[in-house]
Scaffold this motif. Structure first.
Motif, PDB file in Angstrom:
ATOM      1  N   ASP A 112       0.771  -1.300  -0.155  1.00  0.00           N
ATOM      2  CA  ASP A 112       0.063   0.068  -0.110  1.00  0.00           C
ATOM      3  C   ASP A 112       0.958   1.170  -0.044  1.00  0.00           C
ATOM      4  O   ASP A 112       2.105   1.184   0.366  1.00  0.00           O
ATOM      5  CB  ASP A 112      -0.974   0.029   1.166  1.00  0.00           C
ATOM      6  CG  ASP A 112      -2.107   0.911   1.133  1.00  0.00           C
ATOM      7  OD1 ASP A 112      -2.140   1.419   0.154  1.00  0.00           O
ATOM      8  OD2 ASP A 112      -2.774   1.279   2.198  1.00  0.00           O
ATOM      9  N   PHE A 113       0.242   2.357  -0.303  1.00  0.00           N
ATOM     10  CA  PHE A 113       0.957   3.625  -0.285  1.00  0.00           C
ATOM     11  C   PHE A 113       0.070   4.789   0.067  1.00  0.00           C
ATOM     12  O   PHE A 113      -1.092   4.659  -0.233  1.00  0.00           O
ATOM     13  CB  PHE A 113       1.940   3.925  -1.424  1.00  0.00           C
ATOM     14  CG  PHE A 113       1.205   4.632  -2.856  1.00  0.00           C
ATOM     15  CD1 PHE A 113       1.260   6.034  -2.798  1.00  0.00           C
ATOM     16  CD2 PHE A 113       0.195   3.692  -3.503  1.00  0.00           C
ATOM     17  CE1 PHE A 113       0.335   6.441  -3.877  1.00  0.00           C
ATOM     18  CE2 PHE A 113      -0.490   4.131  -4.558  1.00  0.00           C
ATOM     19  CZ  PHE A 113      -0.192   5.703  -4.796  1.00  0.00           C
ATOM     20  N   SER A 114       0.424   5.858   0.754  1.00  0.00           N
ATOM     21  CA  SER A 114      -0.316   7.077   0.959  1.00  0.00           C
ATOM     22  C   SER A 114       0.520   8.289   0.662  1.00  0.00           C
ATOM     23  O   SER A 114       1.779   7.905   0.946  1.00  0.00           O
ATOM     24  CB  SER A 114      -0.895   7.147   2.568  1.00  0.00           C
ATOM     25  OG  SER A 114       0.311   7.130   3.331  1.00  0.00           O
ATOM     26  N   TRP A 115      -0.127   9.226   0.314  1.00  0.00           N
ATOM     27  CA  TRP A 115       0.853  10.609   0.095  1.00  0.00           C
ATOM     28  C   TRP A 115       0.122  11.790   0.428  1.00  0.00           C
ATOM     29  O   TRP A 115      -0.581  12.603  -0.059  1.00  0.00           O
ATOM     30  CB  TRP A 115       0.462  10.808  -1.739  1.00  0.00           C
ATOM     31  CG  TRP A 115       1.563  11.551  -2.412  1.00  0.00           C
ATOM     32  CD1 TRP A 115       1.455  12.721  -2.545  1.00  0.00           C
ATOM     33  CD2 TRP A 115       2.645  11.248  -3.097  1.00  0.00           C
ATOM     34  NE1 TRP A 115       2.530  13.399  -3.222  1.00  0.00           N
ATOM     35  CE2 TRP A 115       3.223  12.210  -3.514  1.00  0.00           C
ATOM     36  CE3 TRP A 115       3.321  10.022  -3.205  1.00  0.00           C
ATOM     37  CZ2 TRP A 115       4.550  12.164  -4.125  1.00  0.00           C
ATOM     38  CZ3 TRP A 115       4.468   9.831  -3.992  1.00  0.00           C
ATOM     39  CH2 TRP A 115       5.128  11.064  -4.312  1.00  0.00           C
ATOM     40  N   PRO A 116       0.437  12.046   1.755  1.00  0.00           N
ATOM     41  CA  PRO A 116      -0.164  13.277   2.547  1.00  0.00           C
ATOM     42  C   PRO A 116       0.512  14.545   1.928  1.00  0.00           C
ATOM     43  O   PRO A 116       1.761  14.276   1.671  1.00  0.00           O
ATOM     44  CB  PRO A 116       0.098  12.884   4.098  1.00  0.00           C
ATOM     45  CG  PRO A 116       1.323  11.936   3.883  1.00  0.00           C
ATOM     46  CD  PRO A 116       1.319  10.921   2.801  1.00  0.00           C
TER      47      PRO A 116
ATOM     48  N   LEU B 290      -4.220   6.310 -11.083  1.00  0.00           N
ATOM     49  CA  LEU B 290      -4.916   7.373 -11.522  1.00  0.00           C
ATOM     50  C   LEU B 290      -4.427   8.642 -10.669  1.00  0.00           C
ATOM     51  O   LEU B 290      -4.703   9.820 -11.357  1.00  0.00           O
ATOM     52  CB  LEU B 290      -6.286   6.998 -11.373  1.00  0.00           C
ATOM     53  CG  LEU B 290      -6.819   5.949 -12.165  1.00  0.00           C
ATOM     54  CD1 LEU B 290      -8.378   5.813 -11.916  1.00  0.00           C
ATOM     55  CD2 LEU B 290      -6.471   6.346 -13.756  1.00  0.00           C
ATOM     56  N   PHE B 291      -3.833   8.602  -9.648  1.00  0.00           N
ATOM     57  CA  PHE B 291      -3.523   9.777  -9.036  1.00  0.00           C
ATOM     58  C   PHE B 291      -2.284  10.608  -9.681  1.00  0.00           C
ATOM     59  O   PHE B 291      -2.192  11.757  -9.353  1.00  0.00           O
ATOM     60  CB  PHE B 291      -3.319   9.411  -7.459  1.00  0.00           C
ATOM     61  CG  PHE B 291      -2.881  10.729  -6.599  1.00  0.00           C
ATOM     62  CD1 PHE B 291      -4.125  11.423  -6.191  1.00  0.00           C
ATOM     63  CD2 PHE B 291      -1.608  11.260  -6.185  1.00  0.00           C
ATOM     64  CE1 PHE B 291      -3.919  12.710  -5.540  1.00  0.00           C
ATOM     65  CE2 PHE B 291      -1.477  12.008  -5.352  1.00  0.00           C
ATOM     66  CZ  PHE B 291      -2.612  13.023  -4.900  1.00  0.00           C
ATOM     67  N   PHE B 292      -1.659   9.709 -10.456  1.00  0.00           N
ATOM     68  CA  PHE B 292      -0.304  10.573 -11.194  1.00  0.00           C
ATOM     69  C   PHE B 292      -0.892  10.041 -12.708  1.00  0.00           C
ATOM     70  O   PHE B 292      -0.322   9.234 -13.415  1.00  0.00           O
ATOM     71  CB  PHE B 292       0.739   9.730 -11.111  1.00  0.00           C
ATOM     72  CG  PHE B 292       1.274   9.575  -9.421  1.00  0.00           C
ATOM     73  CD1 PHE B 292       1.706  10.789  -8.710  1.00  0.00           C
ATOM     74  CD2 PHE B 292       0.839   8.620  -8.634  1.00  0.00           C
ATOM     75  CE1 PHE B 292       1.946  10.771  -7.615  1.00  0.00           C
ATOM     76  CE2 PHE B 292       0.956   8.638  -7.157  1.00  0.00           C
ATOM     77  CZ  PHE B 292       1.719   9.694  -6.744  1.00  0.00           C
ATOM     78  N   PRO B 293      -1.771  10.873 -13.373  1.00  0.00           N
ATOM     79  CA  PRO B 293      -2.340  10.424 -14.606  1.00  0.00           C
ATOM     80  C   PRO B 293      -1.163  10.540 -15.625  1.00  0.00           C
ATOM     81  O   PRO B 293      -0.370  11.351 -15.754  1.00  0.00           O
ATOM     82  CB  PRO B 293      -3.580  11.662 -14.606  1.00  0.00           C
ATOM     83  CG  PRO B 293      -2.886  12.701 -14.012  1.00  0.00           C
ATOM     84  CD  PRO B 293      -2.245  12.110 -12.776  1.00  0.00           C
TER      85      PRO B 293
END
Length: 365
Positions: free
Chosen positions: A228-232, A326-329
């Motif tokens: 998993d990864f998150s990008w705060p 999709l967060f990095f289109p």
């Protein structure tokens, strides 16, 4: 893989016992203090006969995390909480940098009137020599020697001028962090390892200009060895003009960057230990480097049993992150960053996970 939790005497380092801890998590951080949490079931007859209350006395006892014969973590037990309803003892610890959070920068011997003790002063001294002396001086006081060594280069070529007056009661750990985070500073981390006699060694390891593996980074790919990864992102602590206030409240260091479309946002820090304008400017520049854009510290949850396995990499190492999302289109995210901290959850049933906090690629550019 097998985790073993060793209990030792804080002052002597002598191993006293091992305990079957559960619900364990621990982390290690670059230029900062790592922590540990775990539980002990006191109602277990194999535990109760060991007098766990005395064995885990906060401050007097420390613990080490051993994974298949390799020490991954070590630190001082600072808190315990016993719940009689469940028979569970919760243990909180912090790595050996935390000892220096409980020590002040004071010369030795300490005078009967502490305010008359001469200040600890450095004039055009290499920053690594200062750090080494801060660690050594703190441990030269009676009862203050925990055998924490200082390893790393002899010099960095960067000199600093600082004065720590006894009345300032400057915390040793803060002094070390200040040196590390100034522009032109260094990296440090607290390590533990087995010595030749089998007793754990405690070290503060420094590196200049950085610690860790540079180039040929370890690779984590989402869907493979990345779970998993998150990008705060946080712009509330961002700034593009930074001031550092020096001793006497008059000296100021300044660092500024082109807002480049951002509104003007200002930051301030205080360093009462010097009036040196160059050092104050370096501290301001260090603040700007860390907070000149919205703070974005991606967090990766990775497998501990897939290459690279936990123990092969360290804080400070480069990490290559590959994510198709999709967060990095329009493109696959494939960037190299640095590991700033790692948090390990051994898992009571062998389900290890590691969470890595890394520098964002915006901050690396």
């Amino acid at each position: 893989m097998t985790y073993t939790y060793l209990i030792a005497d804080t002052r002597t380092g002598l191993i006293l016992d091992e305990l079957p801890l559960t619900g364990v998590s621990f982390d290690k951080k670059l230029n900062d203090t790592g922590t540990f949490r775990g539980s002990l079931q006191v109602t277990d007859p194999n535990v109760s006969i060991r007098d766990p209350r005395v064995l885990t006395t906060p401050g007097r006892s420390c613990l080490y995390v051993d994974r298949d014969g390799v020490l991954l973590w070590g630190g001082i037990i600072w808190t315990t909480t016993y719940a009689v309803a469940t028979g569970s003892l919760e243990i909180g610890a912090a790595d050996f940098l935390s000892y220096f959070e409980h020590r002040f920068v004071l010369g030795t011997p300490l005078a009967a009137d502490p305010s008359s003790t001469p200040p600890v002063t450095y004039t055009d001294v290499d920053q690594l020599a200062i750090a080494r002396d801060l660690v050594g001086t703190a441990q030269s006081h009676p009862g203050g020697d925990l055998g924490i060594g200082f390893t790393g280069p002899d010099s960095s070529g960067v000199t600093r001028s600082l004065a720590y007056a006894p009345g300032d009661l400057k915390v040793v750990a803060d002094a070390l962090k200040d040196l590390a985070t100034a522009a032109g500073g260094f990296d440090f981390v607290v390590d533990v390892r087995y010595g030749d006699d089998g007793r754990p060694l405690r070290e503060l390891r420094a590196g200049f200009p950085r610690l860790g593996q540079a180039g040929g980074p370890f690779v984590w790919e989402f869907g493979a060895n990345m779970i998993d990864f998150s990008w705060p992102q946080d712009a509330s602590v961002m700034g593009n003009r930074a001031f550092t206030q020096g001793s006497g409240g008059q000296a100021l260091g300044l660092a500024a960057a082109d807002p480049a479309g951002w509104p003007l946002l200002e930051l301030t820090t205080s360093q009462i230990d010097t009036a040196d304008p160059g050092l104050l400017a370096d501290w301001a520049a260090g603040t700007l480097a860390a907070q000149g854009r919205p703070v974005a510290l991606p967090e990766l949850t990775v497998r501990a049993d897939a290459y690279p396995q936990v123990g092969l990499y360290e804080v400070g190492d480069d990490a290559r992150m590959v994510v198709d999302d999709l967060f990095f289109p329009g493109q696959q995210l494939d960037v190299t960053m640095r590991i700033l901290s790692l948090a390990v959850t051994p898992g009571d049933e062998g389900q290890e996970e590691v969470q890595l906090t890394v520098s964002s690629f915006e901050q690396e550019q």
